[in-house]
Design a protein around this motif. Structure first.
Motif, PDB file in Angstrom:
ATOM      1  N   LYS A 103       0.813  -1.225   0.000  1.00 20.77           N
ATOM      2  CA  LYS A 103       0.000   0.000   0.000  1.00 20.77           C
ATOM      3  C   LYS A 103       0.844   1.272   0.000  1.00 20.77           C
ATOM      4  CE  LYS A 103      -3.766  -2.461   0.471  1.00 20.77           C
ATOM      5  NZ  LYS A 103      -4.404  -2.924  -0.706  1.00 20.77           N
ATOM      6  N   GLU A 104       2.137   1.128  -0.330  1.00 14.57           N
ATOM      7  CA  GLU A 104       3.009   2.290  -0.439  1.00 14.57           C
ATOM      8  C   GLU A 104       2.757   2.967  -1.788  1.00 14.57           C
ATOM      9  OE1 GLU A 104       5.145   3.440   1.927  1.00 14.57           O
ATOM     10  OE2 GLU A 104       4.462   1.833   3.261  1.00 14.57           O
ATOM     11  N   VAL A 105       2.883   4.284  -1.826  1.00 14.61           N
ATOM     12  CA  VAL A 105       2.693   5.044  -3.068  1.00 14.61           C
ATOM     13  C   VAL A 105       3.903   4.831  -3.971  1.00 14.61           C
ATOM     14  CG1 VAL A 105       2.447   7.348  -4.050  1.00 14.61           C
ATOM     15  CG2 VAL A 105       1.251   6.758  -1.931  1.00 14.61           C
ATOM     16  N   ILE A 106       3.642   4.383  -5.201  1.00 15.11           N
ATOM     17  CA  ILE A 106       4.738   4.203  -6.157  1.00 15.11           C
ATOM     18  C   ILE A 106       4.697   5.242  -7.270  1.00 15.11           C
ATOM     19  CG2 ILE A 106       5.186   1.774  -5.686  1.00 15.11           C
ATOM     20  CD1 ILE A 106       3.387   1.021  -8.034  1.00 15.11           C
ATOM     21  N   ALA A 107       3.562   5.922  -7.431  1.00 20.42           N
ATOM     22  CA  ALA A 107       3.471   6.991  -8.430  1.00 20.42           C
ATOM     23  C   ALA A 107       2.207   7.805  -8.175  1.00 20.42           C
ATOM     24  CB  ALA A 107       3.437   6.422  -9.842  1.00 20.42           C
ATOM     25  N   MET A 108       2.270   9.068  -8.576  1.00 16.52           N
ATOM     26  CA  MET A 108       1.111   9.963  -8.513  1.00 16.52           C
ATOM     27  C   MET A 108       1.063  10.734  -9.821  1.00 16.52           C
ATOM     28  SD  MET A 108       1.417  11.231  -4.506  1.00 16.52           S
ATOM     29  CE  MET A 108       1.441  12.881  -4.980  1.00 16.52           C
ATOM     30  N   SER A 109      -0.155  11.010 -10.285  1.00 19.60           N
ATOM     31  CA  SER A 109      -0.295  11.735 -11.542  1.00 19.60           C
ATOM     32  C   SER A 109      -1.608  12.488 -11.565  1.00 19.60           C
ATOM     33  CB  SER A 109      -0.238  10.742 -12.705  1.00 19.60           C
ATOM     34  OG  SER A 109      -0.273  11.427 -13.929  1.00 19.60           O
TER      35      SER A 109
END
Length: 138
Positions: A103-109
């Motif tokens: 559940k770690e963030v690997i990308a945001m857009s």
């Protein structure tokens, strides 16, 4: 006629098992909310080697909305897989967050989907220099 509670209990357990199995299979085979003629569908196609386990989104404005999803069985969204969200109205700019297994963030857009005549927009998730990038296909 005599009443045998042992047979009754077994029959009840069998019915309960059948009902639970039916509900589980129905839920796991569902493709999500059905798209009607007035809704907008955003399809995210994973074209990267990165496995994504969950996608969450938010959108601003007067109709603030947030949500997300993952495959019902917890499996990753792998290269070649797609995942979709259905909206009642055109969503405008979407802020998308991609999560790994922990559940770690690997990308945001942030992206504004462009829709075709069927009110569908396909967004491509690719990897450029090890960084996940999202773009409109349409």
């Amino acid at each position: 006629m005599t009443y045998n509670s042992k047979n009754h209990t077994g029959f009840t357990a069998l019915l309960l098992f059948a009902a639970l199995t039916f509900m589980l299979l129905s839920g796991c085979s569902s493709t999500g909310s059905e798209k009607d003629a007035n809704s907008y569908q955003v399809i995210i196609e994973n074209q990267s080697e990165t496995e994504v386990y969950e996608i969450s989104y938010s959108r601003g404005g007067e109709a603030y909305e947030a949500g997300g999803g993952m495959f019902a069985d917890g499996s990753p969204i792998k290269k070649g897989d797609d995942f979709s969200f259905t909206f009642r109205e055109e969503p405008g700019t979407l802020n998308l967050v991609f999560h790994d297994k922990e559940k770690e963030v690997i990308a945001m857009s942030s992206i504004t989907p462009t829709f075709n005549e069927k009110r569908e927009s396909t967004l491509l998730l690719t990897s450029v220099d090890g960084k996940l990038t999202l773009s409109n296909e349409n």
